[in-house]
Design an enzyme around this catalytic site. Structure first.
Site, PDB file in Angstrom:
ATOM      1  N   TYR A   7      14.519  55.833  85.912  1.00  0.00           N
ATOM      2  CA  TYR A   7      14.742  54.758  86.889  1.00  0.00           C
ATOM      3  C   TYR A   7      13.334  53.760  86.916  1.00  0.00           C
ATOM      4  O   TYR A   7      13.196  53.009  87.886  1.00  0.00           O
ATOM      5  CB  TYR A   7      14.892  55.065  88.406  1.00  0.00           C
ATOM      6  CG  TYR A   7      16.273  56.030  88.436  1.00  0.00           C
ATOM      7  CD1 TYR A   7      17.408  55.240  88.086  1.00  0.00           C
ATOM      8  CD2 TYR A   7      16.039  57.448  88.560  1.00  0.00           C
ATOM      9  CE1 TYR A   7      18.587  55.914  88.311  1.00  0.00           C
ATOM     10  CE2 TYR A   7      17.553  58.175  88.812  1.00  0.00           C
ATOM     11  CZ  TYR A   7      18.680  57.377  88.623  1.00  0.00           C
ATOM     12  OH  TYR A   7      19.717  58.097  88.596  1.00  0.00           O
ATOM     13  N   TYR A  45      24.579  53.033  92.615  1.00  0.00           N
ATOM     14  CA  TYR A  45      23.905  53.367  93.915  1.00  0.00           C
ATOM     15  C   TYR A  45      22.300  53.290  93.675  1.00  0.00           C
ATOM     16  O   TYR A  45      21.508  53.411  94.678  1.00  0.00           O
ATOM     17  CB  TYR A  45      24.290  54.649  94.357  1.00  0.00           C
ATOM     18  CG  TYR A  45      23.439  55.762  93.841  1.00  0.00           C
ATOM     19  CD1 TYR A  45      22.679  56.555  94.591  1.00  0.00           C
ATOM     20  CD2 TYR A  45      23.988  56.256  92.378  1.00  0.00           C
ATOM     21  CE1 TYR A  45      22.053  57.647  93.981  1.00  0.00           C
ATOM     22  CE2 TYR A  45      23.116  57.460  91.986  1.00  0.00           C
ATOM     23  CZ  TYR A  45      22.211  57.840  92.769  1.00  0.00           C
ATOM     24  OH  TYR A  45      21.555  59.045  92.285  1.00  0.00           O
ATOM     25  N   ARG A  46      21.846  53.267  92.358  1.00  0.00           N
ATOM     26  CA  ARG A  46      20.457  53.540  92.013  1.00  0.00           C
ATOM     27  C   ARG A  46      20.387  52.845  90.727  1.00  0.00           C
ATOM     28  O   ARG A  46      21.086  53.000  89.697  1.00  0.00           O
ATOM     29  CB  ARG A  46      19.873  54.932  92.324  1.00  0.00           C
ATOM     30  CG  ARG A  46      18.489  55.197  92.068  1.00  0.00           C
ATOM     31  CD  ARG A  46      18.671  57.070  92.223  1.00  0.00           C
ATOM     32  NE  ARG A  46      17.395  57.435  92.188  1.00  0.00           N
ATOM     33  CZ  ARG A  46      16.822  58.501  91.944  1.00  0.00           C
ATOM     34  NH1 ARG A  46      18.001  59.575  92.375  1.00  0.00           N
ATOM     35  NH2 ARG A  46      15.795  59.244  91.984  1.00  0.00           N
TER      36      ARG A  46
END
Length: 524
Positions: free
Chosen positions: A92, A468-469
């Site tokens: 991420y 969601y991310r």
């Protein structure tokens, strides 16, 4: 790496920022050398040029007093900070900032476990506490409490919760199990949320909501403040623990598995986060792609069949666990076993059947809150492996599972990547985690991965599935998909940003929330 500065800063002004930061935390905890210091704050799994996320410096406070001093410096000069916890948010963006020139506010030195309450089952931690830190501490003091950890042991308890992360025990919804925060706002105000706002509170980490609006969620996946303390509920060690695994032979079995799973989860016969892992996910923690196929494109059916035989896994592999006294587990097991074994070709395994096998052992450990690093073996699937994760949310239905699977698998095949994914079912939702694995030293592989990810964002949102991310490179794109009623939700996010951080010094661009000083630049 070349030295970069925050946008609009001249060297003299930035030198003054660094001088004041050194006074705030000590010179040894301000990092600014682009050759020796700052590479540690790169994204290890980037698909874009490193220069896009190169920090100008990093500062590591040791306590809340130093955090306040750092924020005062940033406010005085208008210097943009990018807050990280343990810095292990790989797939991420890791520790890398959203834009080049930001100063990384590195919280990993704040790693105290402030309290463990055995009676009420909670701990209070600072941002730098990792899962393995908390696990070892509980063992050291003889606690009978279990943590719930994400797959990598080095991940942060607080950072993962703030990113809406999940784990694998009945306490797997990490934000649900959070209770009480200490937050520093951009202007230096320190806020205790919930019951912690009561002086001498006896219930700060027992009741989440306090009196009045519940604020905790505002400080998750946001840039409204810096969280410096958090309560987390821990699971009392159960009377018994019994992990299990079912394998299923065909791709299309995913539909039946998901349909069977939903009522079991809703009725809490399966209390923990339930995972249906694809063939390659289970294989890649044990073997390499080249062990079975050296050609390009998707693995051929012959290679998949051999892999299944050798490793005793299926196209889909369902992991769950039972908790509690033996009679309760026995009765529940009969229901679960009979339902899943009703799917043609299903096989069932318990611990005695698979002891010592890598894929089984790490799932067994996660189900009882034992941190480990086995899942990072996924990166060995291809040479110099790296990954970014695409994670759309789905209803827990068979047709939705198959629709998402086909949407991603077909685009993977076309782009020359393997589908490596799992479906994790929580309370009423299903996280579809697709691990897009690429070669980190291959520019073509990185470019194709970046392009594929963008295509998946568009295709999923058009089908009604939202992320969601996400990785820092895709925050703006994904934020733009949440555009109902002329972006009404994001306009509220921006109003809150302007009210709480008018200078825009805290993590600008986090989740696509930009301060007013940067919005025109970003939209242009």
């Amino acid at each position: 790496m070349q030295k970069v500065l925050p946008s609009g800063f001249l060297p003299e002004k930035f030198a003054a920022v660094l001088a004041d930061l050194r006074k705030a935390v000590g010179k040894e905890y301000v990092f600014s050398d682009p050759q020796w210091d700052l590479p540690a704050y790169n994204d290890a799994y980037l698909t874009t040029p490193a220069e896009l996320h190169q920090p100008s410096a990093a500062v590591a406070p040791a306590n809340i007093e130093e955090v306040l001093k750092v924020l005062a410096v940033a406010s005085r000069y208008g210097a943009p900070l990018w807050t990280i916890g343990t810095g292990k948010n790989f797939a991420y963006g890791g520790p890398a900032p959203r834009k080049a020139g930001f100063v990384v506010l590195d919280m990993k030195r704040m790693k105290r476990i402030l309290e463990v309450n055995e009676k009420h089952g909670y701990a209070v931690v600072e941002p730098g506490v990792s899962y393995i830190d908390l696990y070892r501490h509980l063992k050291k003091i003889g606690s009978r409490l279990w943590i719930d950890c994400a797959a990598p042991a080095w991940g942060g308890v607080m950072p993962n919760t703030l990113e809406h992360g999940v784990g694998y025990t009945p306490y797997g919804d990490h934000l649900m199990m959070q209770c009480g925060m200490e937050v520093v706002l951009a202007d230096g105000t320190v806020v205790n949320t919930g019951m912690g706002a009561l002086p001498n509170s006896q219930t700060a980490h027992l009741y989440k909501y306090g009196f009045g609006p519940s604020m905790d969620g505002l400080f998750t996946q946001s840039n409204y403040g810096v969280v410096t303390k958090m309560g987390v509920w821990l699971m009392p060690e159960p009377r018994g623990y019994r992990p299990y695994m079912f394998t299923f032979e065909r791709e299309e079995d995913l539909e039946a598995v998901t349909e069977a799973l939903r009522p079991l989860k809703v009725n809490m016969l399966i209390p923990a986060v339930a995972v249906t892992a694809g063939l390659i996910w289970d294989a890649a923690v044990q073997v390499r792609r080249s062990d079975y196929y050296t050609g390009r494109g998707p693995l051929p059916p012959s290679a998949r069949q051999k892999m299944k035989r050798d490793l005793r896994i299926g196209e889909w592999n369902f992991y769950g666990a039972l908790y509690g006294p033996e009679p309760i587990m026995d009765n529940t097991w009969e229901v679960i076993r009979d339902i899943f074994m009703g799917i043609p070709g299903a096989k069932v395994y318990l611990d005695a059947d698979r002891k010592g096998e890598a894929a089984w052992e790490y799932r067994k450990k996660l189900g009882m809150g034992v941190p480990n690093m086995t899942e990072y073996n996924l990166m060995n699937w291809i040479p110099n492996g790296a990954h970014i994760d695409f994670s759309p949310i789905s209803p827990v239905t068979g047709p939705d599972a198959m629709r998402q699977y086909a949407l991603i698998r077909d685009r993977c095949d076309a782009a020359g990547f393997d589908y490596c994914g799992e479906f994790a079912v929580g309370w009423r939702d299903m996280h579809h985690i697709f691990c897009l694995t690429f070669e980190r030293d291959n520019e073509d592989s990185k470019a194709r991965a970046n392009k594929l990810f963008g295509e998946l964002v568009r295709a999923a949102s058009e089908a009604g599935y939202g992320e969601y991310r996400t990785h820092i490179d895709f925050m703006d794109q994904i934020a733009a998909t949440y555009n109902w009623n002329d972006r009404s939700l994001w306009r509220q996010h921006e109003k809150l940003k302007d009210a709480l951080d008018p200078q825009g010094i805290l993590s600008p661009g986090k989740m696509g929330i930009w301060p007013k000083t940067m919005r025109k630049e970003v939209k242009a």
